[in-house]
Design a protein around this motif. Sequence first.
Motif, PDB file in Angstrom:
ATOM      1  N   ARG A 240       0.846  -1.182   0.000  1.00 52.11           N
ATOM      2  CA  ARG A 240       0.000   0.000   0.000  1.00 52.11           C
ATOM      3  C   ARG A 240       0.882   1.233   0.000  1.00 52.11           C
ATOM      4  O   ARG A 240       1.697   1.427   0.914  1.00 52.11           O
ATOM      5  N   LEU A 241       0.728   2.034  -1.031  1.00 53.46           N
ATOM      6  CA  LEU A 241       1.464   3.282  -1.136  1.00 53.46           C
ATOM      7  C   LEU A 241       0.655   4.406  -0.519  1.00 53.46           C
ATOM      8  O   LEU A 241      -0.579   4.399  -0.560  1.00 53.46           O
ATOM      9  N   SER A 242       1.364   5.370   0.042  1.00 50.30           N
ATOM     10  CA  SER A 242       0.729   6.561   0.605  1.00 50.30           C
ATOM     11  C   SER A 242       1.370   7.789  -0.011  1.00 50.30           C
ATOM     12  O   SER A 242       2.549   7.780  -0.379  1.00 50.30           O
ATOM     13  N   CYS A 243       0.582   8.853  -0.092  1.00 52.54           N
ATOM     14  CA  CYS A 243       1.090  10.126  -0.585  1.00 52.54           C
ATOM     15  C   CYS A 243       0.495  11.217   0.298  1.00 52.54           C
ATOM     16  O   CYS A 243      -0.719  11.442   0.272  1.00 52.54           O
ATOM     17  N   ALA A 244       1.333  11.860   1.060  1.00 50.86           N
ATOM     18  CA  ALA A 244       0.885  12.907   1.970  1.00 50.86           C
ATOM     19  C   ALA A 244       1.210  14.283   1.396  1.00 50.86           C
ATOM     20  O   ALA A 244       2.332  14.515   0.927  1.00 50.86           O
ATOM     21  N   ALA A 245       0.243  15.161   1.437  1.00 49.12           N
ATOM     22  CA  ALA A 245       0.431  16.529   0.968  1.00 49.12           C
ATOM     23  C   ALA A 245       0.665  17.445   2.164  1.00 49.12           C
ATOM     24  O   ALA A 245      -0.073  17.381   3.146  1.00 49.12           O
ATOM     25  N   SER A 246       1.660  18.249   2.071  1.00 55.17           N
ATOM     26  CA  SER A 246       1.955  19.188   3.155  1.00 55.17           C
ATOM     27  C   SER A 246       2.030  20.593   2.602  1.00 55.17           C
ATOM     28  O   SER A 246       2.305  20.800   1.423  1.00 55.17           O
ATOM     29  N   GLY A 247       1.766  21.546   3.442  1.00 56.22           N
ATOM     30  CA  GLY A 247       1.865  22.925   3.030  1.00 56.22           C
ATOM     31  C   GLY A 247       0.531  23.547   2.685  1.00 56.22           C
ATOM     32  O   GLY A 247       0.350  24.738   2.829  1.00 56.22           O
ATOM     33  N   ARG A 248      -0.356  22.742   2.160  1.00 59.05           N
ATOM     34  CA  ARG A 248      -1.697  23.221   1.846  1.00 59.05           C
ATOM     35  C   ARG A 248      -2.657  22.066   1.906  1.00 59.05           C
ATOM     36  O   ARG A 248      -2.268  20.928   1.685  1.00 59.05           O
ATOM     37  N   THR A 249      -3.912  22.347   2.165  1.00 57.37           N
ATOM     38  CA  THR A 249      -4.898  21.293   2.127  1.00 57.37           C
ATOM     39  C   THR A 249      -5.173  20.907   0.690  1.00 57.37           C
ATOM     40  O   THR A 249      -5.204  21.756  -0.201  1.00 57.37           O
ATOM     41  N   PHE A 250      -5.347  19.616   0.456  1.00 56.47           N
ATOM     42  CA  PHE A 250      -5.583  19.177  -0.926  1.00 56.47           C
ATOM     43  C   PHE A 250      -7.034  18.725  -1.117  1.00 56.47           C
ATOM     44  O   PHE A 250      -7.336  18.004  -2.024  1.00 56.47           O
ATOM     45  N   THR A 251      -7.903  19.167  -0.229  1.00 62.69           N
ATOM     46  CA  THR A 251      -9.288  18.726  -0.248  1.00 62.69           C
ATOM     47  C   THR A 251      -9.966  18.912  -1.599  1.00 62.69           C
ATOM     48  O   THR A 251     -10.757  18.066  -2.010  1.00 62.69           O
ATOM     49  N   SER A 252      -9.652  19.977  -2.301  1.00 66.15           N
ATOM     50  CA  SER A 252     -10.339  20.274  -3.553  1.00 66.15           C
ATOM     51  C   SER A 252      -9.594  19.738  -4.780  1.00 66.15           C
ATOM     52  O   SER A 252     -10.029  19.952  -5.904  1.00 66.15           O
ATOM     53  N   TRP A 253      -8.489  19.042  -4.584  1.00 70.19           N
ATOM     54  CA  TRP A 253      -7.669  18.581  -5.701  1.00 70.19           C
ATOM     55  C   TRP A 253      -8.021  17.165  -6.130  1.00 70.19           C
ATOM     56  O   TRP A 253      -8.226  16.290  -5.292  1.00 70.19           O
ATOM     57  N   ALA A 254      -7.997  16.915  -7.414  1.00 72.21           N
ATOM     58  CA  ALA A 254      -7.971  15.538  -7.889  1.00 72.21           C
ATOM     59  C   ALA A 254      -6.545  15.015  -7.728  1.00 72.21           C
ATOM     60  O   ALA A 254      -5.584  15.782  -7.844  1.00 72.21           O
TER      61      ALA A 254
END
Length: 124
Positions: free
Chosen positions: A18-32
């Motif tokens: 299982r791969l994970s990808c964490a976004a930092s710096g900004r919320t990615f709620t609205s991103w595909a």
Amino acid sequence: VQLQASGGGLVQAGGSLRLSCAASGRTFTSWAMGWFRQAPGKEREFVATISWAGGSTYYADSVKGRFTISRDNAKNTVYLAMNSLKPEDTALYYCAARSRSGSGTYDRASYDLWGQGTLVTVSS
């Protein structure tokens, strides 16, 4: 904004990761979000994508039925569960974001943010 992919490793054919990808710096709620992969000597190819709320997903034919993309917006993280892995799944896996759209797509050029990649090696 950074995308940090993790979870790669060495696994035998038929195994799972299982791969994970964490976004930092900004919320990615609205991103595909999407996952792509690049095998040695080959072009980067589309694997899976998920819409901003997770209601829509799309997969490459080569992984359909074996891989599942999901996301947890509260954790700013997208996942790729990979089952029944095959040697041909060996590649560097990248997560990517469409920061200006909530709709997923297989079009690599539509993604404007990329992670550093995590290596998946499947032995036969």
